[in-house]
Motif scaffolding. Structure first.
Motif, PDB file in Angstrom:
ATOM      1  N   ASP A  60       0.825  -1.207   0.000  1.00 12.95           N
ATOM      2  CA  ASP A  60       0.000   0.000   0.000  1.00 12.95           C
ATOM      3  C   ASP A  60       0.858   1.257   0.000  1.00 12.95           C
ATOM      4  O   ASP A  60       0.559   2.227  -0.703  1.00 12.95           O
ATOM      5  N   ALA A  61       1.933   1.252   0.793  1.00 10.89           N
ATOM      6  CA  ALA A  61       2.846   2.400   0.820  1.00 10.89           C
ATOM      7  C   ALA A  61       3.528   2.568  -0.536  1.00 10.89           C
ATOM      8  O   ALA A  61       3.721   3.685  -1.012  1.00 10.89           O
ATOM      9  N   GLU A  62       3.873   1.468  -1.157  1.00 13.59           N
ATOM     10  CA  GLU A  62       4.500   1.504  -2.482  1.00 13.59           C
ATOM     11  C   GLU A  62       3.547   2.105  -3.515  1.00 13.59           C
ATOM     12  O   GLU A  62       3.946   2.934  -4.327  1.00 13.59           O
ATOM     13  N   LEU A  63       2.290   1.741  -3.453  1.00 12.81           N
ATOM     14  CA  LEU A  63       1.310   2.234  -4.417  1.00 12.81           C
ATOM     15  C   LEU A  63       1.005   3.720  -4.246  1.00 12.81           C
ATOM     16  O   LEU A  63       0.468   4.348  -5.151  1.00 12.81           O
ATOM     17  N   ASP A  64       1.357   4.301  -3.091  1.00 19.82           N
ATOM     18  CA  ASP A  64       1.183   5.740  -2.906  1.00 19.82           C
ATOM     19  C   ASP A  64       2.052   6.548  -3.866  1.00 19.82           C
ATOM     20  O   ASP A  64       1.773   7.713  -4.118  1.00 19.82           O
ATOM     21  N   TYR A  65       3.112   5.967  -4.384  1.00 25.32           N
ATOM     22  CA  TYR A  65       4.015   6.682  -5.289  1.00 25.32           C
ATOM     23  C   TYR A  65       3.685   6.474  -6.755  1.00 25.32           C
ATOM     24  O   TYR A  65       4.301   7.086  -7.614  1.00 25.32           O
ATOM     25  N   ASP A  87       2.756  -1.763 -11.699  1.00 20.35           N
ATOM     26  CA  ASP A  87       3.489  -3.015 -11.904  1.00 20.35           C
ATOM     27  C   ASP A  87       4.997  -2.813 -11.750  1.00 20.35           C
ATOM     28  O   ASP A  87       5.790  -3.625 -12.217  1.00 20.35           O
ATOM     29  N   ASN A  88       5.375  -1.713 -11.085  1.00 20.42           N
ATOM     30  CA  ASN A  88       6.762  -1.355 -10.788  1.00 20.42           C
ATOM     31  C   ASN A  88       7.603  -1.097 -12.040  1.00 20.42           C
ATOM     32  O   ASN A  88       8.795  -1.376 -12.063  1.00 20.42           O
ATOM     33  N   THR A  89       6.976  -0.554 -13.061  1.00 21.35           N
ATOM     34  CA  THR A  89       7.708  -0.072 -14.227  1.00 21.35           C
ATOM     35  C   THR A  89       7.520   1.432 -14.304  1.00 21.35           C
ATOM     36  O   THR A  89       6.564   1.971 -13.751  1.00 21.35           O
ATOM     37  N   TYR A 106      10.524   0.264  -4.442  1.00 19.62           N
ATOM     38  CA  TYR A 106      10.262   1.045  -3.230  1.00 19.62           C
ATOM     39  C   TYR A 106      10.916   0.350  -2.041  1.00 19.62           C
ATOM     40  O   TYR A 106      10.765  -0.856  -1.849  1.00 19.62           O
ATOM     41  N   ARG A 107      11.647   1.127  -1.248  1.00 21.87           N
ATOM     42  CA  ARG A 107      12.240   0.627  -0.001  1.00 21.87           C
ATOM     43  C   ARG A 107      11.907   1.608   1.106  1.00 21.87           C
ATOM     44  O   ARG A 107      11.855   2.810   0.872  1.00 21.87           O
ATOM     45  N   ILE A 114      12.569   5.337  -0.015  1.00 20.80           N
ATOM     46  CA  ILE A 114      13.377   5.526  -1.218  1.00 20.80           C
ATOM     47  C   ILE A 114      12.676   4.830  -2.375  1.00 20.80           C
ATOM     48  O   ILE A 114      12.267   3.675  -2.255  1.00 20.80           O
ATOM     49  N   VAL A 115      12.534   5.549  -3.470  1.00 19.43           N
ATOM     50  CA  VAL A 115      12.048   4.943  -4.701  1.00 19.43           C
ATOM     51  C   VAL A 115      13.237   4.894  -5.650  1.00 19.43           C
ATOM     52  O   VAL A 115      13.652   5.912  -6.197  1.00 19.43           O
ATOM     53  N   ASP A 116      13.821   3.713  -5.794  1.00 18.85           N
ATOM     54  CA  ASP A 116      14.965   3.510  -6.682  1.00 18.85           C
ATOM     55  C   ASP A 116      14.489   3.425  -8.125  1.00 18.85           C
ATOM     56  O   ASP A 116      13.535   2.715  -8.425  1.00 18.85           O
ATOM     57  N   MET A 117      15.192   4.133  -8.982  1.00 16.95           N
ATOM     58  CA  MET A 117      14.863   4.108 -10.405  1.00 16.95           C
ATOM     59  C   MET A 117      15.911   3.284 -11.156  1.00 16.95           C
ATOM     60  O   MET A 117      16.406   3.676 -12.194  1.00 16.95           O
ATOM     61  N   GLY A 118      16.278   2.167 -10.588  1.00 16.64           N
ATOM     62  CA  GLY A 118      17.294   1.316 -11.192  1.00 16.64           C
ATOM     63  C   GLY A 118      18.661   1.942 -11.039  1.00 16.64           C
ATOM     64  O   GLY A 118      18.987   2.537 -10.020  1.00 16.64           O
ATOM     65  N   GLU A 119      19.469   1.857 -12.048  1.00 21.73           N
ATOM     66  CA  GLU A 119      20.830   2.399 -12.009  1.00 21.73           C
ATOM     67  C   GLU A 119      20.865   3.909 -12.196  1.00 21.73           C
ATOM     68  O   GLU A 119      21.916   4.520 -12.105  1.00 21.73           O
ATOM     69  N   HIS A 120      19.722   4.524 -12.395  1.00 17.95           N
ATOM     70  CA  HIS A 120      19.675   5.954 -12.715  1.00 17.95           C
ATOM     71  C   HIS A 120      19.447   6.857 -11.514  1.00 17.95           C
ATOM     72  O   HIS A 120      19.281   8.058 -11.681  1.00 17.95           O
ATOM     73  N   GLY A 121      19.374   6.335 -10.326  1.00 21.27           N
ATOM     74  CA  GLY A 121      19.195   7.182  -9.152  1.00 21.27           C
ATOM     75  C   GLY A 121      17.903   6.917  -8.426  1.00 21.27           C
ATOM     76  O   GLY A 121      17.343   5.834  -8.491  1.00 21.27           O
ATOM     77  N   THR A 122      17.420   7.940  -7.732  1.00 27.23           N
ATOM     78  CA  THR A 122      16.194   7.809  -6.951  1.00 27.23           C
ATOM     79  C   THR A 122      15.212   8.922  -7.313  1.00 27.23           C
ATOM     80  O   THR A 122      15.596   9.979  -7.803  1.00 27.23           O
ATOM     81  N   LEU A 123      13.950   8.671  -7.046  1.00 28.05           N
ATOM     82  CA  LEU A 123      12.898   9.652  -7.293  1.00 28.05           C
ATOM     83  C   LEU A 123      13.104  10.848  -6.365  1.00 28.05           C
ATOM     84  O   LEU A 123      13.331  10.693  -5.176  1.00 28.05           O
ATOM     85  N   GLY A 124      13.062  12.046  -6.932  1.00 26.31           N
ATOM     86  CA  GLY A 124      13.197  13.261  -6.143  1.00 26.31           C
ATOM     87  C   GLY A 124      14.596  13.838  -6.135  1.00 26.31           C
ATOM     88  O   GLY A 124      14.809  14.910  -5.585  1.00 26.31           O
ATOM     89  N   SER A 125      15.559  13.140  -6.734  1.00 29.14           N
ATOM     90  CA  SER A 125      16.917  13.671  -6.780  1.00 29.14           C
ATOM     91  C   SER A 125      17.545  13.395  -8.140  1.00 29.14           C
ATOM     92  O   SER A 125      17.102  12.514  -8.874  1.00 29.14           O
ATOM     93  N   GLY A 126      18.579  14.173  -8.460  1.00 28.24           N
ATOM     94  CA  GLY A 126      19.280  14.001  -9.731  1.00 28.24           C
ATOM     95  C   GLY A 126      18.365  14.231 -10.916  1.00 28.24           C
ATOM     96  O   GLY A 126      17.593  15.186 -10.955  1.00 28.24           O
ATOM     97  N   ARG A 127      18.437  13.353 -11.868  1.00 25.64           N
ATOM     98  CA  ARG A 127      17.627  13.517 -13.079  1.00 25.64           C
ATOM     99  C   ARG A 127      16.141  13.248 -12.851  1.00 25.64           C
ATOM    100  O   ARG A 127      15.321  13.523 -13.721  1.00 25.64           O
ATOM    101  N   PHE A 128      15.790  12.720 -11.688  1.00 21.83           N
ATOM    102  CA  PHE A 128      14.386  12.446 -11.392  1.00 21.83           C
ATOM    103  C   PHE A 128      13.795  13.429 -10.384  1.00 21.83           C
ATOM    104  O   PHE A 128      12.855  13.103  -9.666  1.00 21.83           O
ATOM    105  N   LYS A 129      14.338  14.665 -10.326  1.00 17.27           N
ATOM    106  CA  LYS A 129      13.706  15.715  -9.521  1.00 17.27           C
ATOM    107  C   LYS A 129      12.396  16.087 -10.198  1.00 17.27           C
ATOM    108  O   LYS A 129      12.298  16.104 -11.428  1.00 17.27           O
ATOM    109  N   TYR A 130      11.418  16.443  -9.394  1.00 21.47           N
ATOM    110  CA  TYR A 130      10.112  16.793  -9.959  1.00 21.47           C
ATOM    111  C   TYR A 130       9.513  17.967  -9.215  1.00 21.47           C
ATOM    112  O   TYR A 130       9.881  18.259  -8.084  1.00 21.47           O
TER     113      TYR A 130
END
Length: 140
Positions: A60-65, A87-89, A106-107, A114-130
């Motif tokens: 449920d916490a994962e689906l919040d994102y 579906d975590n894509t 999601y961890r 933390i929402v890991d975006m694979g090898e590209h970083g995490t949600l909210g930082s770097g190239r995945f700032k929003y």
């Protein structure tokens, strides 16, 4: 996760609980002194239910994102959209054309998520700032 994945996880917990319940019924019917076995069986049921509820809370916490994010720091793209699917894509696109896709994870623990975006970083930082975010229950 897809409906089949949810069903598989639920099935695993059912498979774990059924033998416990059957053994409990046999112990009660025989009325033999099986106090050690009975204790293990009775303590296993809440443990299985607790672990399933923890899995559900995490899911449920994962689906919040899950939702749509307006990215601000994506390279060479001022108005890219990030869509996290249940579906975590994920999919990064601009005006309907796909730029990048992959898996997200999601961890959490204690006071962090933390929402890991694979090898590209995490949600909210770097190239995945929003800047803005629409969750899956928002109207588009």
């Amino acid at each position: 996760m897809s409906a089949l994945g949810e069903l598989i996880v639920f099935g695993i917990y059912v498979i774990l609980i059924i033998p416990i319940l059957l053994t409990l019924i046999v112990c009660i019917k025989r009325k033999k002194k099986l106090s050690g076995t009975l204790f293990i069986i009775i303590s296993s049921i809440p443990l299985a239910l607790f672990s399933y509820s923890q899995y559900q809370n995490h899911r449920d916490a994962e689906l919040d994102y899950v939702g749509i994010y307006d990215l601000t720091e994506y390279p060479n793209c001022d108005s890219c959209i990030l869509k996290l699917n249940d579906d975590n894509t994920y999919l990064v696109s601009i005006e309907g054309s796909k730029i990048e896709h992959g898996q997200w994870n999601y961890r959490s623990g204690g006071d962090y998520w933390i929402v890991d975006m694979g090898e590209h970083g995490t949600l909210g930082s770097g190239r995945f700032k929003y800047t803005t975010y629409k969750n899956r229950s928002s109207k588009e």
